[in-house]
Motif scaffolding. Structure first.
Motif, mmCIF file in Angstrom:
data_model
loop_
_atom_site.group_PDB
_atom_site.id
_atom_site.type_symbol
_atom_site.label_atom_id
_atom_site.label_comp_id
_atom_site.label_asym_id
_atom_site.label_seq_id
_atom_site.Cartn_x
_atom_site.Cartn_y
_atom_site.Cartn_z
ATOM 1 N N PRO A 242 0.809 -1.228 0.000
ATOM 2 C CA PRO A 242 0.000 0.000 0.000
ATOM 3 C C PRO A 242 0.840 1.275 0.000
ATOM 4 N N SER A 243 2.091 1.179 0.446
ATOM 5 C CA SER A 243 2.920 2.386 0.536
ATOM 6 C C SER A 243 3.157 3.024 -0.830
ATOM 7 N N ARG A 244 3.091 2.266 -1.901
ATOM 8 C CA ARG A 244 3.297 2.853 -3.229
ATOM 9 C C ARG A 244 2.139 3.759 -3.626
ATOM 10 N N TYR A 245 1.022 3.665 -2.892
ATOM 11 C CA TYR A 245 -0.136 4.503 -3.194
ATOM 12 C C TYR A 245 -0.347 5.559 -2.103
ATOM 13 N N TYR A 246 0.727 5.951 -1.445
ATOM 14 C CA TYR A 246 0.617 6.842 -0.289
ATOM 15 C C TYR A 246 -0.085 8.143 -0.634
ATOM 16 N N GLU A 247 0.307 8.794 -1.705
ATOM 17 C CA GLU A 247 -0.282 10.091 -2.041
ATOM 18 C C GLU A 247 -1.772 9.964 -2.332
ATOM 19 N N ILE A 248 -2.177 8.852 -2.931
ATOM 20 C CA ILE A 248 -3.605 8.622 -3.187
ATOM 21 C C ILE A 248 -4.350 8.439 -1.871
ATOM 22 N N ILE A 249 -3.754 7.683 -0.959
ATOM 23 C CA ILE A 249 -4.373 7.453 0.349
ATOM 24 C C ILE A 249 -4.501 8.769 1.112
ATOM 25 N N ARG A 250 -3.484 9.605 1.003
ATOM 26 C CA ARG A 250 -3.527 10.897 1.693
ATOM 27 C C ARG A 250 -4.615 11.792 1.089
ATOM 28 N N THR A 251 -4.763 11.761 -0.233
ATOM 29 C CA THR A 251 -5.838 12.526 -0.878
ATOM 30 C C THR A 251 -7.198 12.045 -0.401
ATOM 31 N N PHE A 252 -7.366 10.730 -0.323
ATOM 32 C CA PHE A 252 -8.624 10.155 0.161
ATOM 33 C C PHE A 252 -8.908 10.636 1.589
ATOM 34 N N ALA A 253 -7.893 10.565 2.461
ATOM 35 C CA ALA A 253 -8.080 10.985 3.854
ATOM 36 C C ALA A 253 -8.433 12.462 3.931
ATOM 37 N N HIS A 254 -7.786 13.277 3.105
ATOM 38 C CA HIS A 254 -8.050 14.718 3.111
ATOM 39 C C HIS A 254 -9.495 15.002 2.704
ATOM 40 N N ASN A 255 -9.952 14.364 1.626
ATOM 41 C CA ASN A 255 -11.313 14.597 1.138
ATOM 42 C C ASN A 255 -12.366 14.015 2.056
#
Length: 386
Positions: free
Chosen positions: A329-342
């Motif tokens: 999952p770490s390779r998708y960190y920026e996507i996960i952070r975007t999801f958490a932000h939204n």
């Protein structure tokens, strides 16, 4: 109980009734209501009809089930029967916006808890980094042959091994000469029927038509509890099994369907495939198609805008389950952070400590700085002054 489950004996019910007066605060635990073999409407009718009996006998009823199943049946329960903590027991508290007083959701393990659970189950993880983060997955691993004490390399591989193990026992028990490929194909047909009808059960007659000429094999599947029988229907005992079978047998053109906003059509029109999406993404990543996986996760993460409440939890749950189950999952960190932000902007009713997005911080492979940055997104730093 007897009306909806006629197989319950009169003796058992008499013992239950005798026990009620002798206990000051009797508690009845119904575990795994989502495994009720008939449809959710039947379970809802049972809950609705039980309300008066529960109230008259001053009983406490504890029901456990999948969160998506709870969404289907919770309207059948009289809101006045919900337990509310604290002295204020107004009805408004029982029907709050977040629904936090109406249910308790089992959280994922932290890394430390997962390591402790691995030790209890006598499992060794590759690289000593737990790949499972939910109690249910440890149960699946524990049901594999004892000789296999090494945890699987991923969740998709875990369900693959589990299904292979059960089907091997079925073939050994069946008097029909059925090959491994033929048996698996029949099970995939059952799962495909469920996808087509958009429900997690199949009429018993339709099931036995699929296994026409293989009656002993069909009986062995029930004996090994891969499926459970109700009055008229059958369902896989574990919901993820049809999801895995659908993901494993998905045709190649499913990749085209996932491009751009294709996942929305799946979400709206193909609910069983939608629930199978986390395992399908795991399969695609195993096939080195991480670009497609990244595209799907990115489109899902940017579609959420402060709507994290129970009514929309299922959409978020598919995303969360996907990133928790992917091997890296770490390779998708920026996507996960975007999801958490939204997503976090719609969670004002949650405490930070019990926040539903908090398990994202425990995903393997993140640096301490990444975990802290993710925590700030989840905690809505503007509100908390961080």
């Amino acid at each position: 109980l007897r009306r909806f489950r006629p197989e319950i004996s009169e003796e058992w019910l008499n013992d239950l009734n005798k026990g009620i007066p002798s206990t000051s605060e009797p508690v009845i635990l119904v575990d795994g209501l989502n495994e009720w073999p008939d449809n959710p409407e039947s379970a809802g009718r049972w809950l609705a009809s039980s309300s008066e009996w529960i109230r008259e006998n001053r009983l406490r009823l504890i029901v456990s089930c999948r969160p998506e199943y709870w969404e289907l049946i919770r309207g059948s329960v009289d809101p006045e029967l919900f337990y509310v903590q604290g002295p204020d027991k107004r009805l408004e508290d029982r029907t709050s916006r977040t629904g936090s007083n109406r249910f308790v959701q089992v959280a994922d393990f932290t890394r430390e808890e997962a390591q402790e659970a691995g030790a209890l189950y006598k499992l060794s993880f590759p690289g000593d980094e737990p790949i499972f983060n939910h109690p249910f997955l440890f149960r699946i691993q524990s049901e594999l042959p004892q000789s296999d004490s090494t945890a699987k390399s991923g969740v998709y591989e875990l369900f693959e091994a589990y299904v292979d193990s059960v089907l091997a026992r079925v073939r050994a028990k069946s008097s029909n000469p059925v090959s491994k490929l033929q048996l698996r194909s029949k099970c995939e047909l059952v799962a495909a029927h469920m996808r087509q009808t958009k429900q997690l059960w199949i009429d018993q007659q339709e099931f036995f038509e699929i296994f026409d000429g293989l009656e002993s094999t069909a009986d062995a599947l029930l004996d090994e509890h891969l499926l459970s029988a109700g009055d008229r229907n059958l369902r896989f005992t574990i919901d993820e099994i049809p999801y895995y079978l659908i993901a494993a047998s998905a045709p190649k053109d499913i990749e085209t369907a996932l491009l751009d906003d294709g996942w929305r059509r799946i979400r709206d029109d193909d609910p069983i495939l939608w629930q199978a999406l986390p395992l399908l993404l795991c399969k695609l990543e195993r096939q080195n198609k991480s670009t497609l996986v990244e595209n799907v996760l990115h489109n899902m993460s940017t579609s959420v805008h402060g709507t994290y409440k129970f009514e929309t939890m299922l959409e978020h749950q598919v995303f969360l389950r996907s990133v928790h189950w992917l091997p890296q999952p770490s390779r998708y960190y920026e996507i996960i952070r975007t999801f958490a932000h939204n997503c976090a902007r719609g969670t004002e009713g949650f405490d930070v400590e019990g926040h539903p997005l908090l398990p994202l911080c425990d995903l393997p492979g993140f640096t301490h700085a990444q975990r802290y940055a993710l925590l700030l997104e989840i905690a809505q730093r503007e509100e908390y002054g961080w």
